[in-house]
Design a protein around this motif. Sequence first.
Motif, PDB file in Angstrom:
ATOM      1  N   THR A 244       0.827  -1.205   0.000  1.00  0.00           N
ATOM      2  CA  THR A 244       0.000   0.000   0.000  1.00  0.00           C
ATOM      3  C   THR A 244       0.861   1.254   0.000  1.00  0.00           C
ATOM      4  O   THR A 244       0.591   2.213  -0.734  1.00  0.00           O
ATOM      5  CB  THR A 244      -0.931   0.007   1.221  1.00  0.00           C
ATOM      6  N   ARG A 245       1.915   1.251   0.802  1.00  0.00           N
ATOM      7  CA  ARG A 245       2.817   2.408   0.812  1.00  0.00           C
ATOM      8  C   ARG A 245       3.426   2.627  -0.575  1.00  0.00           C
ATOM      9  O   ARG A 245       3.550   3.773  -1.029  1.00  0.00           O
ATOM     10  CB  ARG A 245       3.926   2.204   1.853  1.00  0.00           C
ATOM     11  N   ALA A 246       3.783   1.554  -1.241  1.00  0.00           N
ATOM     12  CA  ALA A 246       4.368   1.671  -2.581  1.00  0.00           C
ATOM     13  C   ALA A 246       3.367   2.223  -3.581  1.00  0.00           C
ATOM     14  O   ALA A 246       3.724   3.000  -4.476  1.00  0.00           O
ATOM     15  CB  ALA A 246       4.891   0.312  -3.041  1.00  0.00           C
ATOM     16  N   ALA A 247       2.101   1.846  -3.433  1.00  0.00           N
ATOM     17  CA  ALA A 247       1.070   2.352  -4.343  1.00  0.00           C
ATOM     18  C   ALA A 247       0.921   3.865  -4.204  1.00  0.00           C
ATOM     19  O   ALA A 247       0.805   4.587  -5.197  1.00  0.00           O
ATOM     20  CB  ALA A 247      -0.256   1.650  -4.070  1.00  0.00           C
ATOM     21  N   PHE A 248       0.943   4.347  -2.972  1.00  0.00           N
ATOM     22  CA  PHE A 248       0.851   5.793  -2.767  1.00  0.00           C
ATOM     23  C   PHE A 248       2.109   6.500  -3.266  1.00  0.00           C
ATOM     24  O   PHE A 248       2.027   7.595  -3.836  1.00  0.00           O
ATOM     25  CB  PHE A 248       0.606   6.109  -1.292  1.00  0.00           C
ATOM     26  N   ALA A 249       3.272   5.898  -3.060  1.00  0.00           N
ATOM     27  CA  ALA A 249       4.516   6.509  -3.528  1.00  0.00           C
ATOM     28  C   ALA A 249       4.514   6.657  -5.044  1.00  0.00           C
ATOM     29  O   ALA A 249       4.954   7.681  -5.581  1.00  0.00           O
ATOM     30  CB  ALA A 249       5.710   5.679  -3.071  1.00  0.00           C
ATOM     31  N   ALA A 250       3.992   5.655  -5.733  1.00  0.00           N
ATOM     32  CA  ALA A 250       3.932   5.717  -7.195  1.00  0.00           C
ATOM     33  C   ALA A 250       2.912   6.748  -7.662  1.00  0.00           C
ATOM     34  O   ALA A 250       3.116   7.427  -8.673  1.00  0.00           O
ATOM     35  CB  ALA A 250       3.585   4.338  -7.760  1.00  0.00           C
ATOM     36  N   ALA A 251       1.820   6.869  -6.923  1.00  0.00           N
ATOM     37  CA  ALA A 251       0.757   7.784  -7.328  1.00  0.00           C
ATOM     38  C   ALA A 251       1.075   9.236  -6.990  1.00  0.00           C
ATOM     39  O   ALA A 251       0.579  10.152  -7.655  1.00  0.00           O
ATOM     40  CB  ALA A 251      -0.556   7.381  -6.655  1.00  0.00           C
ATOM     41  N   ALA A 252       1.884   9.454  -5.965  1.00  0.00           N
ATOM     42  CA  ALA A 252       2.172  10.824  -5.490  1.00  0.00           C
ATOM     43  C   ALA A 252       3.666  10.983  -5.250  1.00  0.00           C
ATOM     44  O   ALA A 252       4.118  11.117  -4.098  1.00  0.00           O
ATOM     45  CB  ALA A 252       1.383  11.103  -4.217  1.00  0.00           C
ATOM     46  N   PRO A 253       4.462  10.988  -6.315  1.00  0.00           N
ATOM     47  CA  PRO A 253       5.921  11.031  -6.133  1.00  0.00           C
ATOM     48  C   PRO A 253       6.440  12.305  -5.492  1.00  0.00           C
ATOM     49  O   PRO A 253       7.556  12.311  -4.953  1.00  0.00           O
ATOM     50  CB  PRO A 253       6.445  10.866  -7.568  1.00  0.00           C
ATOM     51  N   GLN A 254       5.684  13.395  -5.527  1.00  0.00           N
ATOM     52  CA  GLN A 254       6.134  14.653  -4.929  1.00  0.00           C
ATOM     53  C   GLN A 254       5.730  14.793  -3.469  1.00  0.00           C
ATOM     54  O   GLN A 254       6.173  15.728  -2.788  1.00  0.00           O
ATOM     55  CB  GLN A 254       5.573  15.836  -5.719  1.00  0.00           C
ATOM     56  N   ALA A 255       4.909  13.897  -2.979  1.00  0.00           N
ATOM     57  CA  ALA A 255       4.437  13.995  -1.600  1.00  0.00           C
ATOM     58  C   ALA A 255       5.576  13.752  -0.624  1.00  0.00           C
ATOM     59  O   ALA A 255       6.512  12.998  -0.894  1.00  0.00           O
ATOM     60  CB  ALA A 255       3.320  12.983  -1.360  1.00  0.00           C
ATOM     61  N   ARG A 256       5.478  14.397   0.520  1.00  0.00           N
ATOM     62  CA  ARG A 256       6.381  14.055   1.616  1.00  0.00           C
ATOM     63  C   ARG A 256       5.859  12.777   2.272  1.00  0.00           C
ATOM     64  O   ARG A 256       4.641  12.629   2.468  1.00  0.00           O
ATOM     65  CB  ARG A 256       6.444  15.182   2.642  1.00  0.00           C
ATOM     66  N   VAL A 257       6.773  11.882   2.631  1.00  0.00           N
ATOM     67  CA  VAL A 257       6.385  10.619   3.259  1.00  0.00           C
ATOM     68  C   VAL A 257       7.274  10.381   4.473  1.00  0.00           C
ATOM     69  O   VAL A 257       8.500  10.507   4.393  1.00  0.00           O
ATOM     70  CB  VAL A 257       6.521   9.437   2.279  1.00  0.00           C
ATOM     71  N   SER A 258       6.665  10.046   5.606  1.00  0.00           N
ATOM     72  CA  SER A 258       7.398   9.648   6.799  1.00  0.00           C
ATOM     73  C   SER A 258       6.968   8.240   7.188  1.00  0.00           C
ATOM     74  O   SER A 258       5.773   7.942   7.251  1.00  0.00           O
ATOM     75  CB  SER A 258       7.117  10.603   7.972  1.00  0.00           C
ATOM     76  N   LEU A 259       7.957   7.374   7.445  1.00  0.00           N
ATOM     77  CA  LEU A 259       7.702   6.017   7.918  1.00  0.00           C
ATOM     78  C   LEU A 259       8.305   5.898   9.313  1.00  0.00           C
ATOM     79  O   LEU A 259       9.499   6.139   9.510  1.00  0.00           O
ATOM     80  CB  LEU A 259       8.320   4.986   6.980  1.00  0.00           C
ATOM     81  N   TYR A 260       7.472   5.512  10.279  1.00  0.00           N
ATOM     82  CA  TYR A 260       7.901   5.372  11.663  1.00  0.00           C
ATOM     83  C   TYR A 260       8.006   3.875  11.962  1.00  0.00           C
ATOM     84  O   TYR A 260       6.987   3.204  12.194  1.00  0.00           O
ATOM     85  CB  TYR A 260       6.896   6.064  12.586  1.00  0.00           C
ATOM     86  N   PRO A 261       9.212   3.318  11.949  1.00  0.00           N
ATOM     87  CA  PRO A 261       9.395   1.865  11.947  1.00  0.00           C
ATOM     88  C   PRO A 261       8.751   1.136  13.117  1.00  0.00           C
ATOM     89  O   PRO A 261       8.241   0.025  12.950  1.00  0.00           O
ATOM     90  CB  PRO A 261      10.920   1.707  11.961  1.00  0.00           C
ATOM     91  N   ARG A 262       8.729   1.724  14.299  1.00  0.00           N
ATOM     92  CA  ARG A 262       8.222   1.026  15.483  1.00  0.00           C
ATOM     93  C   ARG A 262       6.763   1.332  15.777  1.00  0.00           C
ATOM     94  O   ARG A 262       6.181   0.746  16.683  1.00  0.00           O
ATOM     95  CB  ARG A 262       9.078   1.384  16.703  1.00  0.00           C
ATOM     96  N   GLU A 263       6.180   2.242  15.032  1.00  0.00           N
ATOM     97  CA  GLU A 263       4.801   2.640  15.310  1.00  0.00           C
ATOM     98  C   GLU A 263       3.799   1.638  14.753  1.00  0.00           C
ATOM     99  O   GLU A 263       4.024   1.023  13.713  1.00  0.00           O
ATOM    100  CB  GLU A 263       4.514   4.018  14.715  1.00  0.00           C
ATOM    101  N   GLU A 264       2.666   1.518  15.445  1.00  0.00           N
ATOM    102  CA  GLU A 264       1.546   0.716  14.962  1.00  0.00           C
ATOM    103  C   GLU A 264       0.514   1.637  14.309  1.00  0.00           C
ATOM    104  O   GLU A 264       0.726   2.832  14.169  1.00  0.00           O
ATOM    105  CB  GLU A 264       0.953  -0.095  16.112  1.00  0.00           C
ATOM    106  N   HIS A 265      -0.610   1.072  13.933  1.00  0.00           N
ATOM    107  CA  HIS A 265      -1.573   1.783  13.092  1.00  0.00           C
ATOM    108  C   HIS A 265      -2.116   3.055  13.736  1.00  0.00           C
ATOM    109  O   HIS A 265      -2.508   3.987  13.031  1.00  0.00           O
ATOM    110  CB  HIS A 265      -2.726   0.844  12.740  1.00  0.00           C
ATOM    111  N   ASP A 266      -2.122   3.127  15.052  1.00  0.00           N
ATOM    112  CA  ASP A 266      -2.675   4.320  15.701  1.00  0.00           C
ATOM    113  C   ASP A 266      -1.783   5.544  15.542  1.00  0.00           C
ATOM    114  O   ASP A 266      -2.259   6.680  15.674  1.00  0.00           O
ATOM    115  CB  ASP A 266      -2.979   4.064  17.171  1.00  0.00           C
TER     116      ASP A 266
END
Length: 288
Positions: A244-266
């Motif tokens: 899902t993250r890859a789908a958004f990255a492909a659809a919105a290449p200019q968007a800022r994206v932050s991934l928090y490795p230890r965080e859960e869905h909340d």
Amino acid sequence: MRRLPVLLSTAVLLVTGAFVGAGGARAEAPAGAVPAAGRSREVVLVRDIEIPVPGQPAVRAWLVRPQGTAAGLAGVLDLHWFEPGRASQDRSEFLAEATALAGRGVVSVLPQLTFPWAGDPVGDARDRAAVTAQLDAVRHAYRRLLAEPGVDSARTAVVGHDYGAMYAADLTAAEPGLRTAVLLAPDATWANWFDQYWLQLPEGEQAAYRAVFAGLDPVDQVGRLGAGAYLQFAGADRFVGAETRAAFAAAAPQARVSLYPREEHDLGATGVRDDRIAWLADRLGLHG
């Protein structure tokens, strides 16, 4: 399981401008005037309002704003997540955040969402109609924000989490003037979670169900925002994975994206909130 929607409300305490419930959970707050959190001691008004929506019940919402009618205020629409059993899965989710932002010149509207919180998907075109009706209610909430005295229509944003983020993405397509969105842990398509957690459709029916939402899926909307989109994802999210993250990255290449490795869905960590507020402050030109 994510079904069996439950809307919870707990006793409310006011602690240094933030609304918390018993055990530390954020909760519904009484309307009134409260001091803003942080260094600003500007008085913040919190009002329980109803927003008319033609053909639907009125939407209950919190309106949070600085006291007075100063011009040049920014506006934020906050759309909450869906997680049965969690006290924050209603319009209270971003209430403390909205109170803090009011001290920096922001008016916020926090509507209560209802689909799928108060109604299950059924597996056909009625689900598209339900999403469209909820989106119409969200759009009226945004228009209510724009109508609030002092709000600068050129300085508005929508913040959404989970299903709230999905409605936020669709709102930006319905409101072309809305050019700033923070999306926390959205799914790419409407059909996926509806099928996985409610319907469990036979494999031969899944493609037809996905087609029901053609032109409405969130992943198809975010690209138009360009650098005005900020996506926050959790690395330990059991609902939103790498695909899902890859789908958004492909659809919105200019968007800022932050991934928090230890965080859960909340995505409840203070650092996640701080990153979001800092980005909004830059995009909306907030003081303080």
